[in-house]
Design a protein around this motif. Structure first.
Motif, PDB file in Angstrom:
ATOM      1  N   SER A 129       0.805  -1.218   0.000  1.00  0.00           N
ATOM      2  CA  SER A 129       0.000   0.000   0.000  1.00  0.00           C
ATOM      3  C   SER A 129       0.842   1.274   0.000  1.00  0.00           C
ATOM      4  N   ILE A 130       2.156   1.132   0.061  1.00  0.00           N
ATOM      5  CA  ILE A 130       3.040   2.293   0.178  1.00  0.00           C
ATOM      6  C   ILE A 130       3.663   2.617  -1.172  1.00  0.00           C
ATOM      7  N   SER A 131       3.521   3.872  -1.598  1.00  0.00           N
ATOM      8  CA  SER A 131       4.110   4.287  -2.867  1.00  0.00           C
ATOM      9  C   SER A 131       5.371   5.125  -2.670  1.00  0.00           C
ATOM     10  N   ARG A 132       5.563   5.652  -1.460  1.00  0.00           N
ATOM     11  CA  ARG A 132       6.719   6.507  -1.218  1.00  0.00           C
ATOM     12  C   ARG A 132       6.984   6.571   0.276  1.00  0.00           C
ATOM     13  N   LEU A 133       8.269   6.608   0.645  1.00  0.00           N
ATOM     14  CA  LEU A 133       8.666   6.762   2.041  1.00  0.00           C
ATOM     15  C   LEU A 133       9.457   8.049   2.199  1.00  0.00           C
ATOM     16  N   ILE A 134       9.158   8.758   3.275  1.00  0.00           N
ATOM     17  CA  ILE A 134       9.821  10.015   3.567  1.00  0.00           C
ATOM     18  C   ILE A 134      10.358   9.958   4.989  1.00  0.00           C
ATOM     19  N   LEU A 135      11.555  10.436   5.188  1.00  0.00           N
ATOM     20  CA  LEU A 135      12.126  10.567   6.519  1.00  0.00           C
ATOM     21  C   LEU A 135      11.952  12.031   6.936  1.00  0.00           C
ATOM     22  N   THR A 136      11.268  12.256   8.050  1.00  0.00           N
ATOM     23  CA  THR A 136      11.069  13.624   8.537  1.00  0.00           C
ATOM     24  C   THR A 136      11.655  13.750   9.928  1.00  0.00           C
ATOM     25  N   LYS A 137      11.841  14.982  10.347  1.00  0.00           N
ATOM     26  CA  LYS A 137      12.377  15.268  11.676  1.00  0.00           C
ATOM     27  C   LYS A 137      11.419  16.202  12.379  1.00  0.00           C
ATOM     28  N   TYR A 138      11.199  15.921  13.650  1.00  0.00           N
ATOM     29  CA  TYR A 138      10.380  16.847  14.433  1.00  0.00           C
ATOM     30  C   TYR A 138      11.095  18.182  14.504  1.00  0.00           C
ATOM     31  N   GLY A 139      10.331  19.245  14.520  1.00  0.00           N
ATOM     32  CA  GLY A 139      10.924  20.565  14.449  1.00  0.00           C
ATOM     33  C   GLY A 139      11.010  21.287  15.771  1.00  0.00           C
ATOM     34  N   ALA A 140      11.601  22.435  15.686  1.00  0.00           N
ATOM     35  CA  ALA A 140      11.666  23.391  16.779  1.00  0.00           C
ATOM     36  C   ALA A 140      11.609  24.750  16.102  1.00  0.00           C
ATOM     37  N   THR A 141      10.601  25.529  16.404  1.00  0.00           N
ATOM     38  CA  THR A 141      10.381  26.734  15.617  1.00  0.00           C
ATOM     39  C   THR A 141      10.104  27.954  16.477  1.00  0.00           C
ATOM     40  N   THR A 142      10.437  29.091  15.935  1.00  0.00           N
ATOM     41  CA  THR A 142      10.063  30.378  16.510  1.00  0.00           C
ATOM     42  C   THR A 142      10.098  31.405  15.394  1.00  0.00           C
ATOM     43  N   HIS A 143       9.303  32.423  15.510  1.00  0.00           N
ATOM     44  CA  HIS A 143       9.273  33.507  14.533  1.00  0.00           C
ATOM     45  C   HIS A 143       9.029  32.996  13.109  1.00  0.00           C
ATOM     46  N   ALA A 144       8.169  31.992  12.962  1.00  0.00           N
ATOM     47  CA  ALA A 144       7.774  31.421  11.670  1.00  0.00           C
ATOM     48  C   ALA A 144       8.911  30.712  10.959  1.00  0.00           C
ATOM     49  N   PHE A 145       9.977  30.377  11.655  1.00  0.00           N
ATOM     50  CA  PHE A 145      11.111  29.730  11.008  1.00  0.00           C
ATOM     51  C   PHE A 145      11.491  28.474  11.784  1.00  0.00           C
ATOM     52  N   ASP A 146      11.454  27.349  11.127  1.00  0.00           N
ATOM     53  CA  ASP A 146      11.822  26.083  11.741  1.00  0.00           C
ATOM     54  C   ASP A 146      13.117  25.615  11.121  1.00  0.00           C
ATOM     55  N   GLN A 147      14.223  25.862  11.806  1.00  0.00           N
ATOM     56  CA  GLN A 147      15.530  25.521  11.259  1.00  0.00           C
ATOM     57  C   GLN A 147      15.830  24.030  11.313  1.00  0.00           C
ATOM     58  N   ASN A 148      14.928  23.247  11.923  1.00  0.00           N
ATOM     59  CA  ASN A 148      15.157  21.806  12.028  1.00  0.00           C
ATOM     60  C   ASN A 148      14.294  20.979  11.100  1.00  0.00           C
ATOM     61  N   GLN A 149      13.520  21.586  10.219  1.00  0.00           N
ATOM     62  CA  GLN A 149      12.667  20.804   9.329  1.00  0.00           C
ATOM     63  C   GLN A 149      13.510  19.960   8.383  1.00  0.00           C
ATOM     64  N   ARG A 150      13.054  18.732   8.178  1.00  0.00           N
ATOM     65  CA  ARG A 150      13.695  17.831   7.230  1.00  0.00           C
ATOM     66  C   ARG A 150      12.609  17.115   6.447  1.00  0.00           C
ATOM     67  N   PHE A 151      12.850  16.903   5.181  1.00  0.00           N
ATOM     68  CA  PHE A 151      11.955  16.136   4.314  1.00  0.00           C
ATOM     69  C   PHE A 151      12.855  15.393   3.338  1.00  0.00           C
ATOM     70  N   VAL A 152      13.167  14.149   3.657  1.00  0.00           N
ATOM     71  CA  VAL A 152      14.135  13.386   2.896  1.00  0.00           C
ATOM     72  C   VAL A 152      13.451  12.177   2.262  1.00  0.00           C
ATOM     73  N   PRO A 153      13.228  12.204   0.946  1.00  0.00           N
ATOM     74  CA  PRO A 153      12.668  11.015   0.283  1.00  0.00           C
ATOM     75  C   PRO A 153      13.667   9.872   0.349  1.00  0.00           C
ATOM     76  N   LEU A 154      13.170   8.692   0.707  1.00  0.00           N
ATOM     77  CA  LEU A 154      14.035   7.509   0.757  1.00  0.00           C
ATOM     78  C   LEU A 154      13.997   6.862  -0.620  1.00  0.00           C
ATOM     79  N   GLU A 155      15.148   6.678  -1.232  1.00  0.00           N
ATOM     80  CA  GLU A 155      15.219   6.250  -2.621  1.00  0.00           C
ATOM     81  C   GLU A 155      15.184   4.747  -2.825  1.00  0.00           C
ATOM     82  N   ASP A 156      15.934   4.010  -2.084  1.00  0.00           N
ATOM     83  CA  ASP A 156      16.070   2.572  -2.330  1.00  0.00           C
ATOM     84  C   ASP A 156      15.075   1.787  -1.499  1.00  0.00           C
ATOM     85  N   VAL A 157      13.841   1.773  -1.931  1.00  0.00           N
ATOM     86  CA  VAL A 157      12.792   1.058  -1.211  1.00  0.00           C
ATOM     87  C   VAL A 157      12.602  -0.300  -1.868  1.00  0.00           C
ATOM     88  N   ILE A 158      12.779  -1.354  -1.090  1.00  0.00           N
ATOM     89  CA  ILE A 158      12.611  -2.712  -1.610  1.00  0.00           C
ATOM     90  C   ILE A 158      11.721  -3.519  -0.691  1.00  0.00           C
TER      91      ILE A 158
END
Length: 163
Positions: free
Chosen positions: A134-163
């Motif tokens: 049922s999965i077409s794509r996997l993404i690795l994300t990181k919980y954030g820490a934000t202030t003043h509308a800026f989250d310097q810890n955001q991550r959105f990393v598509p995982l390429e080698d899915v088998i």
């Protein structure tokens, strides 16, 4: 919709969501003032370069507001306004469309049955789920820490080698 602000409005919160779209919330036409307040969530799709609009917030989110992606894929929007015209000591949950089916019921989601708790750089790893078909794509994300509308810890990393 109420209070959809014109393009000159500065958003007070921005968050990369679990589907890769970017959610902008809050803001006003004048810095930290209740002038031209934006209540409507704006969603930017980086694949198409187009904007769509989501639900309205209940209250204004201005200066010092925060948005964070939560573990279930919803987005927490909280705080805002201090010092200024209001002091929001509360929060709201934004539920993106990917969390529900067309009829409003909760969407089926895969269940992770095993995954590592720590990773090193360039380390191969395996994740097991209850229904891999049922999965077409996997993404690795990181919980954030934000202030003043800026989250310097955001991550959105598509995982390429899915088998």
């Amino acid at each position: 919709m109420r209070g959809r602000a014109p393009a000159s409005t500065v958003a007070s919160g921005a968050e990369v969501m679990a589907d890769g779209n970017v959610l902008l919330t809050g803001g006003s036409q004048a810095a930290n003032q209740l002038v031209g307040v934006n209540y409507t969530a704006a969603i930017w799709n980086p694949d198409t370069g187009k904007w769509t609009y989501g639900d309205d917030a209940a209250i204004p989110r201005l200066y010092h507001s925060t948005t964070l992606l939560l573990q279930d894929g919803s987005v927490l929007s909280l705080g805002g306004g201090a010092p200024g015209p209001l002091s929001n000591l509360n929060g709201e949950i934004y539920k993106p469309a990917y969390l529900t089916n067309a009829d409003g019921t909760a969407a089926d989601r895969p269940v992770i049955t095993s995954a590592p708790t720590e990773l090193e750089q360039r380390q191969d790893f395996k994740i097991s789920v209850d229904d891999p078909a049922s999965i077409s794509r996997l993404i690795l994300t990181k919980y954030g820490a934000t202030t003043h509308a800026f989250d310097q810890n955001q991550r959105f990393v598509p995982l390429e080698d899915v088998i």
